[in-house]
Motif scaffolding. Structure first.
Motif, PDB file in Angstrom:
ATOM      1  N   ARG A  60      -4.864  -2.186 -33.628  1.00 16.93           N
ATOM      2  CA  ARG A  60      -3.583  -1.614 -34.065  1.00 16.93           C
ATOM      3  C   ARG A  60      -3.226  -0.371 -33.261  1.00 16.93           C
ATOM      4  NH1 ARG A  60      -4.130   0.054 -39.684  1.00 16.93           N
ATOM      5  NH2 ARG A  60      -1.872   0.280 -39.655  1.00 16.93           N
ATOM      6  N   ALA A  61      -4.221   0.473 -32.952  1.00 18.50           N
ATOM      7  CA  ALA A  61      -3.958   1.681 -32.176  1.00 18.50           C
ATOM      8  C   ALA A  61      -3.536   1.339 -30.747  1.00 18.50           C
ATOM      9  CB  ALA A  61      -5.192   2.581 -32.168  1.00 18.50           C
ATOM     10  N   LEU A  62      -4.164   0.341 -30.141  1.00 17.92           N
ATOM     11  CA  LEU A  62      -3.746  -0.081 -28.804  1.00 17.92           C
ATOM     12  C   LEU A  62      -2.309  -0.565 -28.819  1.00 17.92           C
ATOM     13  CD1 LEU A  62      -6.860  -2.041 -27.445  1.00 17.92           C
ATOM     14  CD2 LEU A  62      -6.128   0.274 -26.849  1.00 17.92           C
ATOM     15  N   ASP A  63      -1.939  -1.302 -29.850  1.00 17.40           N
ATOM     16  CA  ASP A  63      -0.571  -1.812 -29.954  1.00 17.40           C
ATOM     17  C   ASP A  63       0.437  -0.665 -30.021  1.00 17.40           C
ATOM     18  OD1 ASP A  63       1.484  -3.818 -30.303  1.00 17.40           O
ATOM     19  OD2 ASP A  63       1.492  -3.291 -32.425  1.00 17.40           O
ATOM     20  N   VAL A  64       0.179   0.310 -30.881  1.00 18.82           N
ATOM     21  CA  VAL A  64       1.114   1.429 -31.049  1.00 18.82           C
ATOM     22  C   VAL A  64       1.192   2.266 -29.771  1.00 18.82           C
ATOM     23  CG1 VAL A  64       1.513   3.594 -32.297  1.00 18.82           C
ATOM     24  CG2 VAL A  64       0.854   1.536 -33.553  1.00 18.82           C
ATOM     25  N   ALA A  65       0.051   2.592 -29.178  1.00 18.06           N
ATOM     26  CA  ALA A  65       0.031   3.477 -28.010  1.00 18.06           C
ATOM     27  C   ALA A  65       0.654   2.839 -26.773  1.00 18.06           C
ATOM     28  CB  ALA A  65      -1.402   3.915 -27.710  1.00 18.06           C
ATOM     29  N   THR A  66       0.634   1.512 -26.688  1.00 19.51           N
ATOM     30  CA  THR A  66       1.194   0.837 -25.514  1.00 19.51           C
ATOM     31  C   THR A  66       2.663   0.462 -25.691  1.00 19.51           C
ATOM     32  OG1 THR A  66       0.413  -1.326 -26.308  1.00 19.51           O
ATOM     33  CG2 THR A  66      -1.021  -0.120 -24.777  1.00 19.51           C
ATOM     34  N   GLU A  67       3.212   0.681 -26.882  1.00 25.40           N
ATOM     35  CA  GLU A  67       4.629   0.359 -27.095  1.00 25.40           C
ATOM     36  C   GLU A  67       5.503   1.172 -26.164  1.00 25.40           C
ATOM     37  OE1 GLU A  67       5.563   1.046 -31.185  1.00 25.40           O
ATOM     38  OE2 GLU A  67       4.669  -0.834 -31.853  1.00 25.40           O
ATOM     39  N   ARG A  68       6.539   0.542 -25.689  1.00 26.87           N
ATOM     40  CA  ARG A  68       7.517   1.251 -24.873  1.00 26.87           C
ATOM     41  C   ARG A  68       8.582   1.834 -25.790  1.00 26.87           C
ATOM     42  NH1 ARG A  68       7.138  -3.502 -20.963  1.00 26.87           N
ATOM     43  NH2 ARG A  68       5.977  -2.698 -19.197  1.00 26.87           N
ATOM     44  N   SER A  69       8.876   3.095 -25.580  1.00 27.96           N
ATOM     45  CA  SER A  69       9.875   3.779 -26.386  1.00 27.96           C
ATOM     46  C   SER A  69      11.139   3.986 -25.557  1.00 27.96           C
ATOM     47  CB  SER A  69       9.341   5.142 -26.850  1.00 27.96           C
ATOM     48  OG  SER A  69      10.378   5.913 -27.403  1.00 27.96           O
ATOM     49  N   GLY A  70      12.277   3.683 -26.161  1.00 27.60           N
ATOM     50  CA  GLY A  70      13.553   3.904 -25.491  1.00 27.60           C
ATOM     51  C   GLY A  70      13.855   5.376 -25.281  1.00 27.60           C
ATOM     52  N   ARG A  71      13.135   6.239 -25.977  1.00 27.25           N
ATOM     53  CA  ARG A  71      13.366   7.675 -25.859  1.00 27.25           C
ATOM     54  C   ARG A  71      12.520   8.320 -24.770  1.00 27.25           C
ATOM     55  NH1 ARG A  71      12.000  10.156 -31.249  1.00 27.25           N
ATOM     56  NH2 ARG A  71      12.900  12.004 -30.291  1.00 27.25           N
ATOM     57  N   ILE A  72      11.529   7.582 -24.253  1.00 21.82           N
ATOM     58  CA  ILE A  72      10.638   8.126 -23.228  1.00 21.82           C
ATOM     59  C   ILE A  72      11.052   7.563 -21.873  1.00 21.82           C
ATOM     60  CG2 ILE A  72       8.258   8.240 -22.389  1.00 21.82           C
ATOM     61  CD1 ILE A  72       7.363   7.885 -25.328  1.00 21.82           C
ATOM     62  N   THR A  73      11.342   8.458 -20.948  1.00 20.00           N
ATOM     63  CA  THR A  73      11.645   8.014 -19.593  1.00 20.00           C
ATOM     64  C   THR A  73      10.520   8.472 -18.674  1.00 20.00           C
ATOM     65  OG1 THR A  73      12.931  10.019 -19.188  1.00 20.00           O
ATOM     66  CG2 THR A  73      14.144   8.076 -19.933  1.00 20.00           C
ATOM     67  N   GLY A  74      10.105   7.581 -17.802  1.00 21.16           N
ATOM     68  CA  GLY A  74       9.048   7.914 -16.860  1.00 21.16           C
ATOM     69  C   GLY A  74       7.690   8.017 -17.519  1.00 21.16           C
ATOM     70  N   ILE A  75       6.817   8.783 -16.897  1.00 22.75           N
ATOM     71  CA  ILE A  75       5.437   8.944 -17.350  1.00 22.75           C
ATOM     72  C   ILE A  75       5.396   9.979 -18.467  1.00 22.75           C
ATOM     73  CG2 ILE A  75       3.074   9.508 -16.638  1.00 22.75           C
ATOM     74  CD1 ILE A  75       4.275   7.029 -15.250  1.00 22.75           C
ATOM     75  N   PRO A  76       4.804   9.662 -19.628  1.00 16.84           N
ATOM     76  CA  PRO A  76       4.770  10.618 -20.747  1.00 16.84           C
ATOM     77  C   PRO A  76       3.697  11.696 -20.573  1.00 16.84           C
ATOM     78  CG  PRO A  76       3.715   8.579 -21.401  1.00 16.84           C
ATOM     79  CD  PRO A  76       4.234   8.362 -20.008  1.00 16.84           C
ATOM     80  N   SER A  77       3.913  12.548 -19.578  1.00 17.46           N
ATOM     81  CA  SER A  77       2.992  13.649 -19.312  1.00 17.46           C
ATOM     82  C   SER A  77       3.726  14.738 -18.559  1.00 17.46           C
ATOM     83  CB  SER A  77       1.796  13.153 -18.484  1.00 17.46           C
ATOM     84  OG  SER A  77       1.014  14.246 -18.038  1.00 17.46           O
TER      85      SER A  77
END
Length: 194
Positions: free
Chosen positions: A172-189
Motif C-alpha cells: 500500500r505504501a509503494l502504491d501511494v508513494a508512486t502515485e503521480r500528482s497533478g499538483r507536482i511538477t518535475g522532481i519532488p525535491s
C-alpha cells in the motif's frame, strides 16, 4: 505503464522478475517458499502492482539466498521502473491492521537507501519460513530501490498476522508513494534530483 523486467543469476539463485507499477494487483509468484510467496502476493495485490517472480534457489542450503536475492531483484526493478520520478508523491506512511496485529510502514523514494526495522516478538518460524528473513528481504529491497523504509510493529501476538500486516502495508505504501500528482511538477525535491 512504468515497468521493468530483470533477470539475475548467481551460483545461489536464478531469478526472473517482471514488475508493472501501474497494475491491478495481478501476480504469479514462485520462489519455492510458500509463506514468502503468500506475502509477496499480498504486497502485490494491495499495492496494485502486477508482479511475476520465478526464483530457483539453493533451498537445500536454506531460504536466505532466495529471499534476499528476490529483494535485490525487486528493488532494482522498482528503481528502474520509476524512471526519473517526475511528478510522484514520493512519501507514504501506512498503518495496516491484520486482526490483532498492527504495523506501520513509512517510506520515502529518496534516492537514499536506509532501513529502520523495529519488529520484535516474532516466533522463529511460520511453517518452515525463517522469520528473520523478513528483515533481510526489506534490507535488500531498500538498498537496491534506493528508498528510505521504516517498518514498525505497533502491537500484536500472532507472527503470521504481524508479518502479513507488514507486507500489506508495504504494498500500500509503494502504491501511494508512486502515485503521480497533478499538483507536482518535475522532481519532488528541492535538490532537483532523487
Amino acid at each position: 505503464m512504468r515497468n521493468h523486467n530483470i533477470s539475475r543469476s548467481t551460483t545461489e539463485t536464478s531469478i526472473d522478475l517482471k514488475l508493472a507499477i501501474d497494475g491491478t494487483g495481478k501476480s504469479s509468484i514462485q520462489t519455492g517458499i510458500g509463506f514468502f510467496d503468500h506475502m509477496l502476493t499480498l504486497a502485490t495485490k494491495h499495492g496494485l502492482m502486477d508482479v511475476e517472480v520465478h526464483c530457483q534457489g539453493d533451498l537445500e542450503v536454506d531460504q536466505h539466498h532466495s529471499v534476499e536475492d528476490v529483494g535485490i531483484a525487486f528493488g532494482k526493478a522498482f528503481r528502474n521502473a520509476l524512471g526519473d520520478k517526475a511528478g510522484i508523491t514520493r512519501y507514504a506512511s501506512i498503518t495496516t491492521p491484520m486482526d490483532e496485529a498492527l504495523s506501520t510502514v513509512s517510506l520515502d523514494i529518496s534516492g537514499r537507501a536506509y532501513l529502520v526495522y523495529k519488529v520484535e516478538g516474532l516466533k522463529d518460524k511460520v511453517g518452515n519460513f525463517d522469520t528473520e528473513l523478513v528483515e533481510e528481504f526489506f534490507q535488500a529491497f531498500a538498498s537496491n530501490a534506493k528508498v528510505t523504509l521504516h517498518i514498525h510493529h505497533v502491537y500484536g501476538k500472532n507472527t503470521h498476522h504481524l508479518i502479513e500486516s507488514i507486507f500489506k502495508g508495504f504494498g500500500r505504501a509503494l502504491d501511494v508513494a508512486t502515485e503521480r500528482s497533478g499538483r507536482i511538477t518535475g522532481i519532488p525535491s528541492t535538490k532537483g534530483t532523487l
